[in-house]
Motif scaffolding. Structure first.
Motif, PDB file in Angstrom:
ATOM      1  N   UNK A 263       0.863  -1.183   0.086  1.00 30.13           N
ATOM      2  CA  UNK A 263       0.032  -0.015  -0.056  1.00 30.13           C
ATOM      3  C   UNK A 263       0.870   1.503  -0.033  1.00 30.13           C
ATOM      4  N   UNK A 264       0.202   2.429  -0.557  1.00 33.95           N
ATOM      5  CA  UNK A 264       0.811   3.568  -0.452  1.00 33.95           C
ATOM      6  C   UNK A 264       1.364   4.242   0.880  1.00 33.95           C
ATOM      7  N   UNK A 265       0.529   3.748   2.000  1.00 29.03           N
ATOM      8  CA  UNK A 265       0.751   4.237   3.216  1.00 29.03           C
ATOM      9  C   UNK A 265       1.898   3.251   3.806  1.00 29.03           C
ATOM     10  N   UNK A 266       2.095   2.146   3.440  1.00 20.40           N
ATOM     11  CA  UNK A 266       3.161   1.178   4.109  1.00 20.40           C
ATOM     12  C   UNK A 266       4.463   1.826   3.135  1.00 20.40           C
ATOM     13  N   UNK A 267       4.277   2.054   1.878  1.00 17.31           N
ATOM     14  CA  UNK A 267       5.565   2.394   1.082  1.00 17.31           C
ATOM     15  C   UNK A 267       6.148   3.432   1.773  1.00 17.31           C
ATOM     16  N   UNK A 268       5.407   4.790   2.221  1.00 21.62           N
ATOM     17  CA  UNK A 268       5.914   5.689   2.636  1.00 21.62           C
ATOM     18  C   UNK A 268       6.216   5.739   4.148  1.00 21.62           C
ATOM     19  N   UNK A 269       5.774   4.476   4.930  1.00 24.11           N
ATOM     20  CA  UNK A 269       6.331   4.577   6.470  1.00 24.11           C
ATOM     21  C   UNK A 269       7.757   4.169   6.470  1.00 24.11           C
TER      22      UNK A 269
END
Length: 341
Positions: A263-269
């Motif tokens: 997910x985009x969220x996990x990528x940027x985490x």
């Protein structure tokens, strides 16, 4: 049933004389492969003549309201070993995500049944309610009253402090003069009186502080009675917006060459910024690669070019090729290109 062939474009020109790329493009620094140049030229011709939609790119004239766009082409090989290309645009065109010849977005926020539409409508409803309540004239009156009370408090307390400074000087002068002019008993009585005067001034300052603090508190309570509902609605809107944004980040799920979804969220985490910048996942390159991986198309090379008026915020010129952006695309493409050579 959707098919990759819906967006797989075979070259109109013969390509037998071209050599296929030896390795996939490094998206942040590259020279477009000749077949990518050919694909881009075909796409540019399509943009110049298509009649399906209207968008003011500012190609012919540099109009003030023109908006240029980044387009991308991805050279691919399908399961039948045919060479062709996919095309994509960054963001939206003419307010839409879906147009023929272009791959769809990774996640379509504009779908009729999208939670984003429902969430955005609720946020807009809250904003209208906040705006309506904010127009209550009593709020302005109470804000003025609170400001006046604070101003009056400062003025009266400051005036009394100045009085105390002057009174202290006078008492000191009287005490010094009395040391030689008065008898011991009279001097002691004077000192006692001066001490009482000092205490009296301090008590008056205390009472002034209490008096004005109560008036200011009353004015604040009057204002808060009207503004508390607005504050609660703003908190509700903020929380809803944050929840909606997080849900959107989770819906943008990008495949890589190993069919691993992230997910985009996990990528940027995994980055220093933690939160994806606005528009992340909407650029051409992630759209193209995700579509290719989803439908089993082998990516061979890619290129992105600018079409239209130059933006004010960065250097972009019509028909020029550019690398993928670092802020939004680099973390996403790092995941998507993992394991590719």
């Amino acid at each position: 049933m959707p098919s990759p062939e819906n967006h797989f474009t075979s070259f109109k020109a013969a390509i037998d004389a071209y050599t296929l790329p030896e390795r996939f493009t490094f998206p942040f620094y590259y020279q477009p492969h000749p077949l990518c140049l050919l694909a881009a030229k075909e796409l540019q011709k399509h943009l110049a003549i298509q009649q399906e939609w209207q968008h003011n790119f500012g190609v012919d004239k540099q109009q003030d309201n023109a908006i240029g766009k980044m387009f991308g082409v991805l050279l691919v090989k399908n399961k039948a070993k045919e060479i062709g290309y996919l095309a994509a645009f960054s963001g939206k065109i003419a307010g839409q995500n879906h147009w023929s010849k272009f791959v769809p977005p990774v996640f379509d926020m504009l779908a009729e049944d999208s939670f984003f539409i429902a969430g955005q409508l609720e946020i807009n409803r809250l904003s209208e309610q906040i705006k309506r309540l904010g127009k209550n004239p009593q709020i302005l009156d109470d804000e003025i009253q609170l400001k006046n009370e604070i101003g009056a408090s400062d003025m009266h307390i400051e005036a009394h402090r100045k009085h105390m400074i002057e009174a202290r000087k006078i008492r000191k002068a009287r005490r010094l003069a009395a040391e030689t002019a008065l008898s011991s008993d009279d001097f002691l009585r004077l000192k006692e009186q001066l001490s009482k005067d000092s205490v009296k001034d301090k008590l008056q300052l205390r009472d002034l502080n209490i008096y004005w603090r109560e008036r200011i508190q009353k004015a604040q309570e009057n204002l808060e009675q009207l503004s508390s509902e607005i504050a609660a609605l703003k908190d509700q809107r903020r929380d809803l917006s944050a929840t909606l944004q997080k849900k959107i980040f989770d819906q943008y799920r990008f495949l890589n060459n190993s069919s691993t979804s992230k997910s985009l969220y996990d990528i940027f985490q995994e980055t220093a910024q933690l939160t994806p910048p606005a528009g992340s996942g909407e650029c051409a390159a992630p759209k193209l690669l995700h579509y290719a991986f989803k439908w089993g198309l082998q990516p061979l090379a890619m290129a992105e070019f600018w079409w239209g008026k130059s933006p004010k915020s960065e250097i972009r010129k019509h028909l020029n090729f550019y690398p993928s952006c670092q802020g939004k695309c680099q973390p996403i493409l790092k995941h998507m290109l993992e394991g590719m050579h």
